[in-house]
Design a protein around this motif. Structure first.
Motif, short mmCIF file in Angstrom:
data_model
loop_
_atom_site.label_atom_id
_atom_site.label_comp_id
_atom_site.label_asym_id
_atom_site.label_seq_id
_atom_site.Cartn_x
_atom_site.Cartn_y
_atom_site.Cartn_z
N UNK A 1 -4.06 -12.17 4.13
CA UNK A 1 -2.81 -11.85 3.42
C UNK A 1 -1.90 -10.91 4.19
N UNK A 2 -2.07 -10.86 5.51
CA UNK A 2 -1.24 -10.02 6.38
C UNK A 2 -1.28 -8.56 5.93
N UNK A 3 -2.43 -8.14 5.39
CA UNK A 3 -2.71 -6.75 5.02
C UNK A 3 -1.93 -6.28 3.78
N UNK A 4 -1.48 -7.22 2.97
CA UNK A 4 -0.75 -6.85 1.76
C UNK A 4 -1.64 -6.07 0.79
N UNK A 5 -2.85 -6.58 0.54
CA UNK A 5 -3.74 -5.88 -0.38
C UNK A 5 -4.19 -4.53 0.19
N UNK A 6 -4.32 -4.47 1.49
CA UNK A 6 -4.68 -3.19 2.11
C UNK A 6 -3.58 -2.15 1.86
N UNK A 7 -2.33 -2.58 1.97
CA UNK A 7 -1.21 -1.68 1.69
C UNK A 7 -1.25 -1.22 0.24
#
Length: 285
Positions: A149-155
């Motif tokens: 998810x292109x680091x969306x959840x990490x953000x």
């Protein structure tokens, strides 16, 4: 007669008795009537092979009991029903924990995260804050495993952890999470459910936490460090699009915006002979 009573008190005897005397009730259903709701859920988890979910649920119940004992009689938590006595909450835990475990087995970490996040959202009452925080932390750990998810959840996970730390008064830790949240969202078009961009939120969170940090620094007479922190806050506010009023204020009333106490600022700077720093601060603006 005594022997008969003894047999009925036996676990299998009770199940057989209920199954025989209640029409349409199987032995398994009879056992369900005998067992507590928590025990039924735990047994069902184990029967379906959800050993991780069982261990996690059991650990959460034990943690609640430990928190209650630590608080002692007369505390708010002492008056509450225990987690194992609240079927609705047990149902939610059963549903999302087992779904998360199944997703984890399949390597679908984004689904693991989403199920954990649903639990964090569900336990939003003040009495369940510890549970909500627990699942936000689980989300944070899971987000590191997601590559789709292109680091969306990490953000998102960094933002949530920052909010938790800020609420707990750990301002420095909150700033670290918000800084990562900000850097992960630069150039993105991600939005929350209200249509607000993640980067706009990150700008707001960082601006707020930097000004809080600066206030603490001023209280500790760390004037130079406070000015550096406020410069960072100003840069974030001017670059972000979250608040046009803030951006306007930085142009018209820079010292009021930065410290909210312009007279105090000038007294501090004068006492410290920091006119060069003051000039630099205005040049930065």
């Amino acid at each position: 007669m005594l022997q008969k009573i003894h047999l009925i008190k036996d676990k299998d005897g009770i199940d057989d008795y209920l199954a025989t005397n209640i029409k349409g009730l199987s032995k398994q259903e009879a056992a369900a009537n005998r067992n507590s709701y928590k025990k039924n859920i735990c047994i069902d988890m184990l029967r379906q092979g959800y050993h991780k979910s069982f261990s996690e649920l059991f650990a959460l119940i034990e943690k609640w009991n430990a928190l209650r004992e630590a608080a002692g009689p007369g505390s708010a938590i002492w008056q509450q029903k225990s987690l194992e006595e609240q079927p609705d909450k047990l149902d939610q835990l059963y549903h999302f924990l087992t779904r998360a475990e199944a997703a984890h087995r399949a390597g679908h970490y984004e689904e693991v995260y989403d199920n954990q996040l649903n639990l964090a959202y569900y336990f939003n009452d003040p009495e369940d804050k510890w549970l909500s925080n627990y699942f936000y932390e689980e989300c944070f750990n899971t987000a590191k495993l997601i590559t789709t998810d292109i680091r969306k959840r990490e953000a998102q996970a960094h933002a949530n952890m920052g909010l938790i730390k800020e609420e707990q008064g750990h301002v420095l830790n909150a700033a670290e999470y918000y800084e990562t949240f900000y850097h992960l969202t630069v150039g993105s078009t991600w939005k929350d459910v209200t249509g607000r961009t993640y980067n706009s939120l990150a700008s707001e969170y960082l601006w707020r936490i930097y000004t809080l940090l600066a206030d603490k620094m001023l209280e500790n007479n760390e004037h130079q460090q406070a000015i550096k922190t406020l410069k960072k806050a100003l840069k974030i506010a001017k670059n972000g699009s979250h608040n046009q009023e803030v951006k306007s204020l930085t142009k018209t009333q820079p010292t009021d915006f930065l410290l909210g106490k312009s007279l105090l600022v000038w007294q501090i700077l004068s006492a410290a002979s920091c006119w060069v720093t003051t000039f630099s601060l205005y040049m930065f603006i």
